[in-house]
Scaffold this motif. Structure first.
Motif, PDB file in Angstrom:
ATOM      1  N   GLY A  52       0.814  -1.217   0.000  1.00  0.00           N
ATOM      2  CA  GLY A  52       0.000   0.000   0.000  1.00  0.00           C
ATOM      3  C   GLY A  52       0.842   1.259   0.000  1.00  0.00           C
ATOM      4  N   VAL A  53       1.927   1.260   0.781  1.00  0.00           N
ATOM      5  CA  VAL A  53       2.813   2.430   0.842  1.00  0.00           C
ATOM      6  C   VAL A  53       3.471   2.659  -0.508  1.00  0.00           C
ATOM      7  N   LYS A  54       3.897   1.575  -1.145  1.00  0.00           N
ATOM      8  CA  LYS A  54       4.574   1.683  -2.435  1.00  0.00           C
ATOM      9  C   LYS A  54       3.654   2.262  -3.514  1.00  0.00           C
ATOM     10  N   GLU A  55       2.379   1.887  -3.498  1.00  0.00           N
ATOM     11  CA  GLU A  55       1.447   2.271  -4.572  1.00  0.00           C
ATOM     12  C   GLU A  55       0.429   3.333  -4.165  1.00  0.00           C
ATOM     13  N   LYS A  56       0.609   4.002  -3.020  1.00  0.00           N
ATOM     14  CA  LYS A  56      -0.440   4.895  -2.509  1.00  0.00           C
ATOM     15  C   LYS A  56      -0.749   6.088  -3.425  1.00  0.00           C
ATOM     16  N   ASP A  57       0.238   6.605  -4.141  1.00  0.00           N
ATOM     17  CA  ASP A  57       0.016   7.780  -4.991  1.00  0.00           C
ATOM     18  C   ASP A  57      -0.116   7.435  -6.467  1.00  0.00           C
ATOM     19  N   ASN A  58      -0.281   6.166  -6.778  1.00  0.00           N
ATOM     20  CA  ASN A  58      -0.252   5.728  -8.170  1.00  0.00           C
ATOM     21  C   ASN A  58      -1.665   5.651  -8.755  1.00  0.00           C
ATOM     22  N   PHE A  59      -2.328   6.803  -8.880  1.00  0.00           N
ATOM     23  CA  PHE A  59      -3.672   6.866  -9.456  1.00  0.00           C
ATOM     24  C   PHE A  59      -3.838   8.196 -10.166  1.00  0.00           C
ATOM     25  N   GLU A  60      -4.900   8.286 -10.959  1.00  0.00           N
ATOM     26  CA  GLU A  60      -5.224   9.560 -11.597  1.00  0.00           C
ATOM     27  C   GLU A  60      -6.683   9.885 -11.327  1.00  0.00           C
ATOM     28  N   GLU A  61      -6.976  11.179 -11.199  1.00  0.00           N
ATOM     29  CA  GLU A  61      -8.353  11.604 -10.962  1.00  0.00           C
ATOM     30  C   GLU A  61      -9.029  11.833 -12.302  1.00  0.00           C
ATOM     31  N   VAL A  62     -10.205  11.244 -12.461  1.00  0.00           N
ATOM     32  CA  VAL A  62     -10.946  11.338 -13.715  1.00  0.00           C
ATOM     33  C   VAL A  62     -12.341  11.878 -13.400  1.00  0.00           C
ATOM     34  N   THR A  63     -12.832  12.767 -14.244  1.00  0.00           N
ATOM     35  CA  THR A  63     -14.189  13.293 -14.084  1.00  0.00           C
ATOM     36  C   THR A  63     -15.121  12.494 -14.984  1.00  0.00           C
ATOM     37  N   ASP A 151       6.738   7.556   5.359  1.00  0.00           N
ATOM     38  CA  ASP A 151       8.142   7.858   5.627  1.00  0.00           C
ATOM     39  C   ASP A 151       8.809   6.802   6.500  1.00  0.00           C
ATOM     40  N   ARG A 152       8.156   5.684   6.714  1.00  0.00           N
ATOM     41  CA  ARG A 152       8.662   4.631   7.602  1.00  0.00           C
ATOM     42  C   ARG A 152       9.148   3.443   6.775  1.00  0.00           C
ATOM     43  N   ASN A 153      10.285   2.889   7.123  1.00  0.00           N
ATOM     44  CA  ASN A 153      10.837   1.736   6.406  1.00  0.00           C
ATOM     45  C   ASN A 153      10.540   0.457   7.169  1.00  0.00           C
ATOM     46  N   GLY A 154       9.347  -0.064   7.027  1.00  0.00           N
ATOM     47  CA  GLY A 154       8.972  -1.316   7.683  1.00  0.00           C
ATOM     48  C   GLY A 154       8.652  -1.116   9.150  1.00  0.00           C
ATOM     49  N   GLY A 155       8.313  -2.213   9.839  1.00  0.00           N
ATOM     50  CA  GLY A 155       7.967  -2.139  11.257  1.00  0.00           C
ATOM     51  C   GLY A 155       6.657  -1.423  11.488  1.00  0.00           C
ATOM     52  N   TYR A 156       5.613  -1.836  10.768  1.00  0.00           N
ATOM     53  CA  TYR A 156       4.326  -1.155  10.859  1.00  0.00           C
ATOM     54  C   TYR A 156       3.455  -1.694  11.990  1.00  0.00           C
ATOM     55  N   THR A 157       3.823  -2.847  12.558  1.00  0.00           N
ATOM     56  CA  THR A 157       3.021  -3.448  13.630  1.00  0.00           C
ATOM     57  C   THR A 157       3.865  -3.612  14.887  1.00  0.00           C
ATOM     58  N   ALA A 170      -2.021 -20.206  27.285  1.00  0.00           N
ATOM     59  CA  ALA A 170      -1.306 -19.696  26.113  1.00  0.00           C
ATOM     60  C   ALA A 170      -0.974 -18.216  26.329  1.00  0.00           C
ATOM     61  N   LEU A 171       0.186 -17.803  25.855  1.00  0.00           N
ATOM     62  CA  LEU A 171       0.621 -16.418  26.011  1.00  0.00           C
ATOM     63  C   LEU A 171      -0.176 -15.535  25.051  1.00  0.00           C
ATOM     64  N   GLU A 172      -0.938 -14.587  25.596  1.00  0.00           N
ATOM     65  CA  GLU A 172      -1.737 -13.682  24.764  1.00  0.00           C
ATOM     66  C   GLU A 172      -0.969 -12.400  24.514  1.00  0.00           C
ATOM     67  N   VAL A 173      -1.163 -11.830  23.327  1.00  0.00           N
ATOM     68  CA  VAL A 173      -0.505 -10.587  22.956  1.00  0.00           C
ATOM     69  C   VAL A 173      -1.500  -9.641  22.293  1.00  0.00           C
ATOM     70  N   LEU A 174      -1.160  -8.370  22.309  1.00  0.00           N
ATOM     71  CA  LEU A 174      -1.918  -7.350  21.596  1.00  0.00           C
ATOM     72  C   LEU A 174      -1.115  -7.012  20.347  1.00  0.00           C
ATOM     73  N   LEU A 175      -1.683  -7.283  19.176  1.00  0.00           N
ATOM     74  CA  LEU A 175      -1.040  -6.952  17.914  1.00  0.00           C
ATOM     75  C   LEU A 175      -1.708  -5.692  17.397  1.00  0.00           C
ATOM     76  N   GLU A 176      -0.926  -4.617  17.229  1.00  0.00           N
ATOM     77  CA  GLU A 176      -1.508  -3.340  16.827  1.00  0.00           C
ATOM     78  C   GLU A 176      -0.653  -2.655  15.781  1.00  0.00           C
ATOM     79  N   LEU A 177      -1.293  -1.777  15.031  1.00  0.00           N
ATOM     80  CA  LEU A 177      -0.568  -0.934  14.080  1.00  0.00           C
ATOM     81  C   LEU A 177       0.129   0.160  14.868  1.00  0.00           C
ATOM     82  N   VAL A 178       1.384   0.440  14.528  1.00  0.00           N
ATOM     83  CA  VAL A 178       2.171   1.449  15.274  1.00  0.00           C
ATOM     84  C   VAL A 178       1.607   2.815  15.014  1.00  0.00           C
TER      85      VAL A 178
END
Length: 178
Positions: A52-63, A151-157, A170-178
């Motif tokens: 998603g980060v790589k392709e986020k600006d790869n679109f064109e606006e069309v009317t 502007d972040r190079n990986g490590g999104y979670t 079982a060991l429970e964890v919270l998985l979250e977006l940074v």
């Protein structure tokens, strides 16, 4: 050494579990799960966010011009009689839409291979089909999540250990977006 954890499931169950958990993580921002599942989910989620980060600006606006049914004050379609038949009246409206370029379209299709579509139900209509909305999680990744991590190079979670689960320890964890 194995490339992935089997999680005590058959391959189709494991794929469904991972798809479901990744979709929930990207839709809600955080989930509570076991440590082994979280480490597998993290691999897939980070790959999708990187796409998603790589392709986020790869679109064109069309009317485009679209035919939209005219509605009255109650929100019902306006009808008029033409040749003895009731026909809905349409207005032409110009809209701006985002048109994906080929590489972004490919990325979107790769995301949709993994992500499920989410149905959002308003709180006042809990348990009813009325006013539910289908939410495309891939669009959310491109429009909301990817710009935050541009502007972040990986490590999104992030994995935060919570403690042991009462039932089986079982060991429970919270998985979250940074």
């Amino acid at each position: 050494m194995a490339k992935y954890r089997k999680l005590g499931r058959t391959s189709d169950q494991r794929k469904a579990l991972i798809r479901n958990q990744v979709t929930a993580l990207l839709y809600n921002g955080k989930i509570v799960t076991t440590e082994a599942k979280a480490k597998e989910i993290r691999k897939v989620a980070e790959g999708l966010i990187a796409l998603g980060v790589k392709e986020k600006d790869n679109f064109e606006e069309v009317t485009v011009t679209a035919k939209v049914p005219r509605k009255d004050k109650d929100g019902k379609r306006v009808k008029e009689v033409v040749d003895g038949k009731k026909v809905t009246v349409y207005d032409e409206v110009e809209k701006k839409i985002k048109k994906d370029l080929p590489s972004r379209l490919h990325a979107r299709r790769q995301m949709n291979k993994v992500l499920y579509s989410v149905t959002s139900v308003p709180a006042e209509n809990a348990g009813k089909k009325k006013n539910t909305k289908k939410i495309d999680v891939a669009t959310k990744v491109f429009d909301e999540i990817a710009p935050k991590y541009a502007d972040r190079n990986g490590g999104y979670t992030r994995i935060v250990k919570i403690g042991q689960r009462k039932g089986d320890g079982a060991l429970e964890v919270l998985l979250e977006l940074v």
